[in-house]
Structures are given as C-alpha cells and as structure tokens.
Design a protein around this motif. Structure first.
Motif, short mmCIF file in Angstrom:
data_model
loop_
_atom_site.label_atom_id
_atom_site.label_comp_id
_atom_site.label_asym_id
_atom_site.label_seq_id
_atom_site.Cartn_x
_atom_site.Cartn_y
_atom_site.Cartn_z
N ILE A 35 0.84 -1.20 0.00
CA ILE A 35 0.00 0.00 0.00
C ILE A 35 0.87 1.24 0.00
O ILE A 35 0.62 2.19 -0.75
CB ILE A 35 -0.90 -0.01 1.25
CG1 ILE A 35 -1.97 -1.06 1.10
CG2 ILE A 35 -1.52 1.35 1.48
CD1 ILE A 35 -3.05 -0.69 0.16
N PHE A 39 0.50 4.09 -2.84
CA PHE A 39 0.06 5.45 -2.54
C PHE A 39 1.24 6.43 -2.51
O PHE A 39 1.09 7.58 -2.92
CB PHE A 39 -0.71 5.47 -1.23
CG PHE A 39 -2.08 4.90 -1.35
CD1 PHE A 39 -3.11 5.67 -1.86
CD2 PHE A 39 -2.33 3.59 -1.00
CE1 PHE A 39 -4.38 5.13 -2.00
CE2 PHE A 39 -3.60 3.05 -1.14
CZ PHE A 39 -4.62 3.81 -1.64
N SER B 115 -9.26 4.60 -3.79
CA SER B 115 -8.18 4.19 -2.89
C SER B 115 -8.63 3.05 -1.99
O SER B 115 -7.84 2.16 -1.68
CB SER B 115 -7.64 5.36 -2.08
OG SER B 115 -8.61 6.29 -1.81
N VAL B 118 -8.46 -0.15 -3.96
CA VAL B 118 -7.07 -0.59 -4.11
C VAL B 118 -6.58 -1.25 -2.83
O VAL B 118 -5.95 -2.31 -2.84
CB VAL B 118 -6.18 0.61 -4.50
CG1 VAL B 118 -4.72 0.24 -4.37
CG2 VAL B 118 -6.46 1.03 -5.91
N LEU B 119 -6.92 -0.61 -1.70
CA LEU B 119 -6.52 -1.17 -0.41
C LEU B 119 -7.06 -2.59 -0.23
O LEU B 119 -6.32 -3.52 0.12
CB LEU B 119 -7.06 -0.26 0.70
CG LEU B 119 -6.85 -0.69 2.12
CD1 LEU B 119 -5.44 -0.39 2.52
CD2 LEU B 119 -7.81 0.01 3.04
N VAL B 122 -5.32 -5.08 -2.43
CA VAL B 122 -4.00 -5.48 -1.93
C VAL B 122 -4.16 -6.46 -0.78
O VAL B 122 -3.45 -7.48 -0.70
CB VAL B 122 -3.21 -4.24 -1.49
CG1 VAL B 122 -1.98 -4.66 -0.73
CG2 VAL B 122 -2.81 -3.43 -2.69
N ILE B 123 -5.12 -6.19 0.11
CA ILE B 123 -5.30 -7.10 1.24
C ILE B 123 -5.69 -8.49 0.74
O ILE B 123 -5.14 -9.50 1.19
CB ILE B 123 -6.36 -6.55 2.21
CG1 ILE B 123 -5.81 -5.32 2.91
CG2 ILE B 123 -6.74 -7.58 3.24
CD1 ILE B 123 -6.77 -4.68 3.84
N VAL B 126 -2.66 -10.17 -0.82
CA VAL B 126 -1.67 -10.62 0.15
C VAL B 126 -2.17 -11.84 0.90
O VAL B 126 -1.41 -12.79 1.15
CB VAL B 126 -1.33 -9.48 1.12
CG1 VAL B 126 -0.58 -10.01 2.33
CG2 VAL B 126 -0.50 -8.44 0.44
N SER B 127 -3.48 -11.88 1.21
CA SER B 127 -3.94 -13.06 1.95
C SER B 127 -3.91 -14.29 1.06
O SER B 127 -3.58 -15.38 1.55
CB SER B 127 -5.32 -12.82 2.54
OG SER B 127 -6.17 -12.31 1.58
N PHE B 130 -0.33 -15.33 1.05
CA PHE B 130 0.08 -15.95 2.31
C PHE B 130 -0.40 -17.38 2.37
O PHE B 130 0.32 -18.27 2.82
CB PHE B 130 -0.49 -15.16 3.48
CG PHE B 130 0.53 -14.36 4.19
CD1 PHE B 130 0.90 -14.67 5.48
CD2 PHE B 130 1.16 -13.31 3.55
CE1 PHE B 130 1.86 -13.94 6.11
CE2 PHE B 130 2.12 -12.58 4.18
CZ PHE B 130 2.47 -12.89 5.47
N ASN B 131 -1.63 -17.59 1.92
CA ASN B 131 -2.17 -18.94 1.94
C ASN B 131 -1.32 -19.87 1.10
O ASN B 131 -0.99 -20.97 1.52
CB ASN B 131 -3.59 -18.91 1.41
CG ASN B 131 -4.56 -19.29 2.48
OD1 ASN B 131 -4.16 -19.76 3.54
ND2 ASN B 131 -5.82 -19.09 2.22
N MET B 134 2.09 -20.53 2.86
CA MET B 134 2.00 -21.43 4.00
C MET B 134 1.74 -22.85 3.54
O MET B 134 2.22 -23.81 4.13
CB MET B 134 0.86 -21.00 4.91
CG MET B 134 1.11 -19.71 5.61
SD MET B 134 2.50 -19.86 6.71
CE MET B 134 2.43 -18.28 7.52
N ALA B 135 0.98 -23.01 2.47
CA ALA B 135 0.67 -24.35 2.00
C ALA B 135 1.89 -24.98 1.34
O ALA B 135 2.03 -26.18 1.31
CB ALA B 135 -0.48 -24.31 1.01
#
Lengths: 116, 162
Positions: A35, A39, B115, B118-119, B122-123, B126-127, B130-131, B134-135
C-alpha cells in the motif's frame, strides 16, 4: 485466547496468541509495504518528491504504512477468538500433521489386539 | 468456503464490534505513546492517560464505522452477485470508500472509492499469497518406512500376557 481445543479436529490446537500476533503483524506488514508503495508513488507523481529525493520519500511512505498496518492488524488478529479465516487456515496448513504417520506413531487399534 | 463466521446479517454486527475493539486497543497504545511524548515532564503519565481517554474511543469508532459499513456492503454485494470471490471485497471496499467520502463531493467520493478498492485488492492479494506460501512447505510426502523390526511397541507386551 487460543481457539478452543474441541473445535479443531483430531486434537490439534489452534494458533496461540503469539502465533496470531506474529501472523497478523506479518500480513499487515506486507499489506502496508505494498500500500505504501502504491500510494507513495501516486503522491510523488502528483505532488513531487519533496526535498528528500524520490527514493527516500517512497521508502518513508512504505515503512510508515507497513508499521501502521502491521501494528493494527496484529492487534486485530490477536483480540478475536474466531480470528480472520485466512490466518487460521494458513496456520493450520503450516502446522498440519503429516497425513501418513510412520507405524510406531500410530494409535493402537483394537483389531490388532484381537488378532493375537 | 467460510463456515466459521456468522451468517450474513449478523456478521455485520460481529465485525463492527471486532473493528471497534481493534481500533480502541490500538488507539490506546498509539495515543498513549503519543500523549506521553507530547506532555511536559512531570505530567507525562496523566497526559498519556488523558490522551487515551479522549482519543482511543474515537479511533475505535472510526474503525468500527469502516468495518460495519464494509461488511454491510459486502453482504449486499454477495446477495446481488450470488458469488464468493475476491471481487466482492473489492467492490464493497469501493462502495465503503465512496460513502465515507460523501460529504466531500463527487471528486472526493471518486478518490476515496478508488483508494479503498485498491486497499482491499491489496489485502485480498496478500492473503491469497500468504495462503499459498504457507501451503507450500507442507507438501504431502510419505515419511521413510521404519526399519524392519519386530512388532510395534504398542500392544507388544499385552499380546504376550494374553
């Protein structure tokens, strides 16, 4: 508070508080980095890099937002019992027992007793 | 799919509370440090306490409004699209950002919506990442067979006794 034992199959335990804290911090940190990059880059393009030069401004943006996001996401994952599904699932995948156990670790079976 | 969370209308309430608590706890730490540092010597502890009492609930409220609104939109989008994928969260994030910026006029609504979307994107990304990560390190592989020995320990003694 860790996830209650009864809710996990096979006697596995859920992530502990520290696990959740780390997990949330890691996820929040990476989200914050990305982020901050997006930004920060937008802001540099719009308003110019300022007196510090472009790379330093961008780095400050990224690190600042990574710290903020990591902080709040670590708290957010820690305080909830039914934490974010993603964190729980990732934890379960990372700490899963192997599907095939070597023979000496297998649980005693009734049939084996009866055969002898 | 996700069965650990409440069904749709209730998850709004649940997440509102969760977000409020997150903001309140985080705000207590944050404004505690800030109030401590901004107070003159001799009044640092009381300054920190005052800052916490004045500002942490406000931050909690802001987080709560965000979380509650986001989940309400998430549920609405799920109901309309009848699908569950990352786009739900992104669309809901766009609506949330737009509604929160509604007092700033059309321009600011657009910027807020973009915005926030976009946030959320991104979340979600990323999740998912991450999954995957980890796998990755728990590939399913059979452990080496134990060396050829006598009976396994369990039940060996019992068999003789019987």
């Amino acid at each position: 508070m860790p996830v209650p034992v009864g809710s996990m199959p096979g006697g596995q335990h859920g992530p502990s508080t520290l696990d959740k804290l780390k997990m949330g911090g890691m996820m929040g940190g990476s989200v914050g980095l990305i982020i901050g990059f997006i930004f920060g880059f937008t802001n540099i393009i719009r308003y110019g890099p300022g007196p510090n030069g472009m790379l330093r401004t961008l780095g400050q943006y990224m690190l600042g937002s990574a710290a903020t996001f990591g902080f709040f996401m670590a708290i957010g994952t820690t305080i909830r019992t039914e934490s974010s599904l993603i964190a729980t699932e990732a934890f379960a995948k990372a700490y899963r027992r192997p599907m095939i156990l070597p023979r000496q670790y297998q649980y005693p079976r009734a049939s084996r007793e009866e055969k002898n | 799919m996700d069965h650990t969370r409440d069904p749709c209308p209730w998850v709004i309430l649940n997440d509102f509370g969760g977000a409020f608590a997150m903001g309140a706890v985080g705000g207590a730490v944050w404004h505690g440090i800030k109030g401590f540092r901004n107070s003159p010597y001799g009044e640092r502890r009381i300054g920190a306490l005052t800052a916490i009492k004045a500002r942490a609930p406000v931050l909690g409220g802001n987080f709560g409004v965000w979380g509650g609104l986001f989940n309400a939109y998430d549920c609405a989008v799920k109901g309309v699209r009848k699908k569950e994928d990352p786009w739900n969260a992104i669309i809901a994030g766009g609506f949330t950002g737009g509604s929160l910026a509604v007092r700033g006029g059309m321009r600011s609504m657009r910027n807020g919506a973009i915005s926030c979307a976009v946030l959320l994107a991104v979340i979600e990304g990323v999740s998912i990442g991450f999954n995957r990560m980890m796998a990755g390190n728990t590939k399913l592989e059979a452990p080496p067979m134990p060396a050829q020995t006598s009976e396994p320990q369990v039940g060996g003694g019992l068999a003789i006794a019987a």
